[in-house]
Write an enzyme that holds these catalytic residues in place. Structure first.
Site, PDB file in Angstrom:
ATOM      1  N   ASP A  47       0.840  -1.198   0.000  1.00 45.32           N
ATOM      2  CA  ASP A  47       0.000   0.000   0.000  1.00 45.32           C
ATOM      3  C   ASP A  47       0.877   1.250   0.000  1.00 45.32           C
ATOM      4  O   ASP A  47       1.932   1.282   0.633  1.00 45.32           O
ATOM      5  CB  ASP A  47      -0.896   0.037   1.246  1.00 45.32           C
ATOM      6  CG  ASP A  47      -1.854  -1.147   1.314  1.00 45.32           C
ATOM      7  OD1 ASP A  47      -2.306  -1.582   0.242  1.00 45.32           O
ATOM      8  OD2 ASP A  47      -2.127  -1.628   2.427  1.00 45.32           O
ATOM      9  N   LEU A  99      -1.629   3.333  11.808  1.00 46.38           N
ATOM     10  CA  LEU A  99      -2.690   4.228  11.332  1.00 46.38           C
ATOM     11  C   LEU A  99      -3.549   3.496  10.306  1.00 46.38           C
ATOM     12  O   LEU A  99      -3.355   3.639   9.098  1.00 46.38           O
ATOM     13  CB  LEU A  99      -2.089   5.510  10.744  1.00 46.38           C
ATOM     14  CG  LEU A  99      -3.062   6.704  10.704  1.00 46.38           C
ATOM     15  CD1 LEU A  99      -3.452   7.141  12.106  1.00 46.38           C
ATOM     16  CD2 LEU A  99      -2.442   7.880   9.965  1.00 46.38           C
TER      17      LEU A  99
END
Length: 325
Positions: A47, A99
């Site tokens: 990602d 996160l």
């Protein structure tokens, strides 16, 4: 906390709480401090990393390494495990997503931190093998959601689920939710899933979603795309959250060690059910999965008996052996 009778665990939770306060500050001033946007790197699972991903990761690592009670750290943002220097090493192994949902951060949508805590196996000096164990060995799991309020939710193995809200006037987490429980009647009729993957799901999952949408009392669709936000709502309001395996991602999309297992532990200890759906030929509990590597993935279906039962009914109709609820 004093009831844990483990002072090192208290130190660890304090370090995690400190990290969450620092991340809260970074999230709150992201626009002003120009922390939006990409950092130009990709994480362990491919990602794109946001600037806040990198900053949050550094904050978590710094706090945990210097707590003096950790030996091994695994972060979604690091391809390799982090070995704590021997002079600072302790007995805990922590896996975390610093996160979660950060793809939403630029548009000011809720994000969060997820963590699971293991203890070194007897005789171990601290290695990845101490983390590559099933959820039965997880001693503590939790998440922190950053939104209109900042809430830290966690549980110890075999204990209740508790929620703490950050009071910005004193900079401390205040115990606001005691013994959190999944609604006994299943709660609100809400289903939460990424229906953009509908064509890739197996037929029982497709059929279950159709039941939610077209049953006698149709369900409401709610999907944030930030796991912490979706699970937090499901825990408080009820309903069902689905991120099943599919043709595109046969092993699921969510990471087992620092997303699946900690959320499953919270949901189950709050009275809900955390299932994989059909995964590797059978329906399993997420907490019974044993990760085969630190960033492995798993499918997740979480909710109460009312709604998990609807999913299981579709598997039964397809001739698939289904656990009793």
């Amino acid at each position: 906390m004093s009831n844990t009778r483990d002072h090192e665990l208290v130190i660890l939770l304090n370090a995690i709480a400190t990290s969450c306060k620092l991340i809260t500050s970074a999230v709150n001033r992201a626009g002003i401090a120009k922390l939006y946007g990409l950092a130009g790197e990709v994480n362990s699972t491919g990602d794109d990393q946001k600037k806040l991903d990198v900053l949050s990761n550094d904050m978590m690592i710094n706090a945990l390494v210097n707590s003096g009670v950790c030996s091994i750290l695994v972060s979604e943002e690091n391809e390799e495990p982090i070995i704590v220097p021997e002079n600072k090493a302790g007995k805990f192994c922590v896996a975390f997503d610093p996160l979660d949902g950060s793809s939403n951060i630029d548009c000011n949508v809720s994000v969060g931190t997820i963590f699971s805590v293991y203890e070194k196996a007897p005789g171990s000096k601290g290695s990845v093998d101490d983390l590559l164990r099933s959820g039965a060995h997880c001693i503590c799991a939790g998440y922190c959601v950053y939104s209109s309020a900042v809430e830290l939710v966690f549980t110890f193995r075999g204990g209740d689920v508790h929620g703490f809200c950050l009071d910005p006037t004193i900079g401390e987490f205040v115990h606001t939710r005691v013994g959190m429980k999944f609604p006994e009647d299943g709660g609100k009729r809400i289903y939460s899933c990424n229906e953009g993957n509908y064509q890739h799901w197996d037929k029982p999952i497709q059929d279950a979603v159709q039941v939610f949408k077209t049953g006698e009392k149709p369900y409401t669709a709610r999907y944030v795309g930030s796991m912490v936000a979706d699970i937090h709502r499901t825990l408080l309001y009820g309903g069902i959250y689905l991120y099943p395996a599919d043709k595109k991602s046969p092993k699921g999309k969510l990471r087992c060690l620092y997303e699946g297992i900690p959320m499953a532990m919270i949901i189950e200890q709050a009275g809900g059910i955390a299932s994989t759906g059909l995964f590797e030929g059978k329906i399993q509990r997420v907490l019974e999965l044993t990760p085969d590597e630190i960033h492995c993935k798993c499918p997740i279906i979480m909710g109460g008996p009312r709604d998990i039962g609807i999913v299981y009914d579709q598997y039964k109709a397809a001739g698939i052996e289904t656990p009793e609820l």
